[in-house]
Design an enzyme around this catalytic site. Structure first.
Site, PDB file in Angstrom:
ATOM      1  N   GLU A  45      33.893  37.608  37.264  1.00  0.00           N
ATOM      2  CA  GLU A  45      33.365  36.334  37.774  1.00  0.00           C
ATOM      3  C   GLU A  45      34.254  35.171  37.336  1.00  0.00           C
ATOM      4  OE1 GLU A  45      30.606  33.904  35.893  1.00  0.00           O
ATOM      5  OE2 GLU A  45      29.966  35.378  34.417  1.00  0.00           O
TER       6      GLU A  45
ATOM      7  N   ALA B 209      19.256  32.941  39.651  1.00  0.00           N
ATOM      8  CA  ALA B 209      19.418  33.784  40.846  1.00  0.00           C
ATOM      9  C   ALA B 209      20.211  35.055  40.531  1.00  0.00           C
ATOM     10  CB  ALA B 209      20.105  32.996  41.960  1.00  0.00           C
TER      11      ALA B 209
ATOM     12  N   LYS C 297      21.655  35.655  26.166  1.00  0.00           N
ATOM     13  CA  LYS C 297      21.557  34.803  24.979  1.00  0.00           C
ATOM     14  C   LYS C 297      20.127  34.364  24.777  1.00  0.00           C
ATOM     15  CE  LYS C 297      25.758  32.173  25.150  1.00  0.00           C
ATOM     16  NZ  LYS C 297      26.294  32.600  26.433  1.00  0.00           N
TER      17      LYS C 297
HETATM   18  N1  PSU Z   1      25.845  32.989  30.314  1.00  0.00           N
HETATM   19  C1  PSU Z   1      26.941  32.977  29.508  1.00  0.00           C
HETATM   20  N2  PSU Z   1      28.124  32.547  30.018  1.00  0.00           N
HETATM   21  C2  PSU Z   1      28.265  32.144  31.310  1.00  0.00           C
HETATM   22  C3  PSU Z   1      27.112  32.180  32.152  1.00  0.00           C
HETATM   23  C4  PSU Z   1      25.926  32.608  31.617  1.00  0.00           C
HETATM   24  O1  PSU Z   1      26.849  33.332  28.361  1.00  0.00           O
HETATM   25  O2  PSU Z   1      29.365  31.751  31.718  1.00  0.00           O
HETATM   26  C5  PSU Z   1      27.244  31.778  33.590  1.00  0.00           C
HETATM   27  C6  PSU Z   1      27.372  33.021  34.475  1.00  0.00           C
HETATM   28  O3  PSU Z   1      28.260  32.713  35.545  1.00  0.00           O
HETATM   29  C7  PSU Z   1      25.970  33.184  35.011  1.00  0.00           C
HETATM   30  C8  PSU Z   1      25.547  31.748  35.162  1.00  0.00           C
HETATM   31  O4  PSU Z   1      25.893  33.884  36.239  1.00  0.00           O
HETATM   32  O5  PSU Z   1      26.054  31.102  34.011  1.00  0.00           O
HETATM   33  C9  PSU Z   1      24.061  31.593  35.267  1.00  0.00           C
HETATM   34  O6  PSU Z   1      23.766  30.275  35.588  1.00  0.00           O
HETATM   35  P1  PSU Z   1      22.264  29.876  35.982  1.00  0.00           P
HETATM   36  O7  PSU Z   1      21.491  30.060  34.711  1.00  0.00           O
HETATM   37  O8  PSU Z   1      22.359  28.443  36.411  1.00  0.00           O
HETATM   38  O9  PSU Z   1      21.857  30.795  37.087  1.00  0.00           O
END
Ligand code: PSU
Ligand code: MN
Length: 314
Positions: free
Chosen positions: A31, A147, A165
């Protein structure tokens, strides 16, 4: 059964990735939100480059995924990684954002959810990241659930992470994954790992100990016609972990700062990640990089095991 199929025509794929998929060789998707919004520059681009190298050394082809000028790219060169790492106009793109960013011709870094979707359109079944999104603390009021979980419920890709986390509600995230019919395989442990820490206080729903076991679960799920992902959670190596009792207070502080600054929606996760790096004076970043590298090593093995298993039945 053949897993080789024609990738979606709207994708810009590197020749290397196209050739590997056509030959049935292992490919690992990566990603890009972790690069643009998950880590500071220049450690982010160094991490992205190292992770690609680890996957190559492991015998698989890396395919980092992002949108460049609105076009979904499967496999990136060094200039594209640098742009994603350093350009402030790169948007964080989850699945709901994909149509808009494409229509507008913008640059976008894909989350776990959007990366899964594009990887699947390309025909890639193994994907390595750091941490999954999930159910946020307080979601009972805010409804803030990533999502990433929705996408895991219907896109058939195995996602290798270090768990979630404790900025999230781990218990509610596990309940939601169960409801969404997503197998959660803890690698070499009985406990669900909490990203910086090997321990979360939550038992893992299922345990596996080898890449072949992961591949066997992927194949069994998809052969039954059960669409959707497989979540493989790989604990951070002991030498790199930040024990839960050390990181918990820091996460509480980051959450309090988020509330004070009225941050919500798609900005919540990037804000929390950035604050944790600041408060720990960079120690969390070192741990974060170590766990992604560890996941990359496992991801290459899983991709190899899955291509070997599916080749047998072709
Ligand atoms: N958790 C991490 N590092 C990250 C992310 C999440 O420890 O970089 C990023 C990933 O790309 C994950 C996104 O898919 O955050 C999730 O964001 P949201 O909670 O807005 O869906
Ligand atoms: Mn959210």
């Amino acid at each position: 059964m053949s897993t080789a199929r024609t990738p979606h025509p709207g994708l810009a794929m590197t020749d290397e990735v196209v050739a590997a998929l056509a030959d049935g060789r292992p490919v690992v998707a990566l990603e890009s939100t972790i690069i643009s919004h998950g880590m500071p520059y220049p450690q982010n681009v160094q991490m992205a480059t190292t992770v690609e190298r680890i996957i190559r050394d492991g015998g698989a082809v890396p395919a980092t995924i992002a949108l460049l000028g609105g076009k979904p790219h499967i496999g990136l060169d060094a200039d594209a990684l640098e742009l994603l790492a350093s350009d402030e106009n790169v948007l964080k793109v989850s699945v709901r954002d994909l149509p808009y960013v494409m229509a507008r011709g913008l640059h976008g870094a894909t989350t776990v959810a959007a990366t899964m979707r594009l990887a699947s359109l390309a025909g890639i079944t193994t994907f390595v990241t750091g941490g999954l999104g999930g159910v946020h603390r307080g979601a009972q009021q805010t409804f803030d659930t990533s999502a990433d979980l929705t996408e895991l419920s219907h896109t058939s890709v195995a996602v290798i992470s270090a768990g979630v986390k404790s900025i999230l509600d781990i218990g509610l995230t596990l309940e939601t994954l169960e409801t969404l019919e997503v197998p959660v395989l803890a690698y070499g442990t009985d406990e669900f790992p909490a990203f910086f820490s090997r321990s979360s206080g939550h038992a893992a729903p299922m345990r596996v100990d080898t890449p072949s076991e992961v591949a066997a679960v992927m194949k069994a799920k998809w052969d039954l016609g059960i669409g959707g992902g497989v979540s493989v959670v790989n604990p951070i190596p002991e030498a790199d972990e930040i024990p839960a009792d050390q990181i918990d207070g820091i996460i509480e502080q980051a959450l309090a700062d988020m509330e004070k600054n009225a941050i919500h929606g798609k900005d919540a996760t990037p804000f929390l990640l950035g604050r944790i790096v600041e408060i720990t004076g960079g120690a969390s970043l070192t741990a974060n990089i170590a766990l992604v590298e560890n996941n990359a090593r496992l991801g290459a093995e899983v991709a190899k095991a899955f291509t070997a298993l599916t080749a047998q039945s072709r």
